[in-house]
Enzyme design. Structure first.
Site, short mmCIF file in Angstrom:
data_model
loop_
_atom_site.label_atom_id
_atom_site.label_comp_id
_atom_site.label_asym_id
_atom_site.label_seq_id
_atom_site.Cartn_x
_atom_site.Cartn_y
_atom_site.Cartn_z
N GLY A 46 0.83 -1.20 0.00
CA GLY A 46 0.00 0.00 0.00
C GLY A 46 0.85 1.25 0.00
N GLN A 51 3.06 10.00 1.22
CA GLN A 51 4.37 9.32 1.15
C GLN A 51 5.15 9.72 -0.09
OE1 GLN A 51 2.56 5.23 2.01
NE2 GLN A 51 4.59 5.07 2.95
N CYS A 88 6.32 -0.25 6.86
CA CYS A 88 5.93 0.93 6.07
C CYS A 88 7.07 1.28 5.13
CB CYS A 88 5.65 2.09 7.01
SG CYS A 88 5.18 3.61 6.16
N LEU A 89 6.72 1.60 3.89
CA LEU A 89 7.74 1.96 2.90
C LEU A 89 8.51 3.21 3.32
CD1 LEU A 89 5.65 1.34 -0.35
CD2 LEU A 89 7.55 -0.05 0.51
N HIS A 130 -3.84 1.26 7.99
CA HIS A 130 -2.50 1.85 7.87
C HIS A 130 -2.50 3.02 6.88
CE1 HIS A 130 2.05 1.32 7.68
NE2 HIS A 130 1.81 2.09 6.63
N GLU A 131 -3.11 2.78 5.71
CA GLU A 131 -3.06 3.81 4.66
C GLU A 131 -3.97 5.00 4.98
OE1 GLU A 131 -0.62 3.55 2.77
OE2 GLU A 131 -0.21 1.42 3.04
N HIS A 134 -2.23 7.29 7.32
CA HIS A 134 -1.25 8.17 6.65
C HIS A 134 -1.89 9.50 6.25
CE1 HIS A 134 2.64 6.29 6.08
NE2 HIS A 134 2.12 5.17 5.63
#
Ligand code: ZN
Length: 154
Positions: A46, A51, A88-89, A130-131, A134
């Site tokens: 995701g 981000q 997380c990226l 999670h997304e 963000h």
């Protein structure tokens, strides 16, 4: 399409509350395309627009079942509890245990401006939470009960 640079923890864009998309136009569709390409290039499941430095409520998710494009996503129902590892990226080299609901129902707009409703359990429910976090400047490390470095015994 173009790859976007993924911002890392410490970048203030990751801590901003994102504004809703008020008009779904070619620019928004281009952002969706770039985000999907960046997601697939990164190997993640995701990616949220902040981000890549775009402070708009846009998310792409693919847990292996196909791409979901979510504009102005909103969680409308949750149920149960799961606690599992999350990464997380924007926070490479780490993971953490995060409690999340085990079932999440979410509504959003698709790239044509139509309302879509998705339901997910386990990993998908986790990705929805999670997304969307963000988009409010929340990172999973804010909610983790335990953090791990990559390679560390769990
Ligand atoms: Zn993340």
């Amino acid at each position: 399409m173009a790859l976007r640079n993924i911002l890392k923890e410490g970048d203030e864009a990751l801590r901003k509350k994102c504004r809703p998309v008020d008009k779904i136009d070619d620019r928004v569709r281009m952002i969706l395309d770039d985000m999907a390409e960046t997601l697939y290039d990164s190997g993640g499941v995701g990616l949220a627009a902040p981000q890549v430095g775009i402070l708009r409520r846009i998310v792409v998710i693919d847990i292996g079942d196909g791409l979901m494009e979510l504009i102005n996503p909103e969680i409308i129902e949750t149920e149960g509890l799961q606690e599992d590892a999350e990464g997380c990226l924007s926070i490479p080299g780490k993971s953490g245990d995060v409690p999340r609901p085990n079932y999440v129902k979410l509504k959003a707009l698709n790239r044509d401006g139509e309302e879509v409703v998705y339901e997910g359990t386990e990993l998908l429910a986790r990705a929805f939470c999670h997304e969307t976090d963000h988009l409010d400047g929340i990172l999973y490390i804010d909610k983790a009960t335990k953090m791990y470095e990559d390679g560390e015994e769990r």
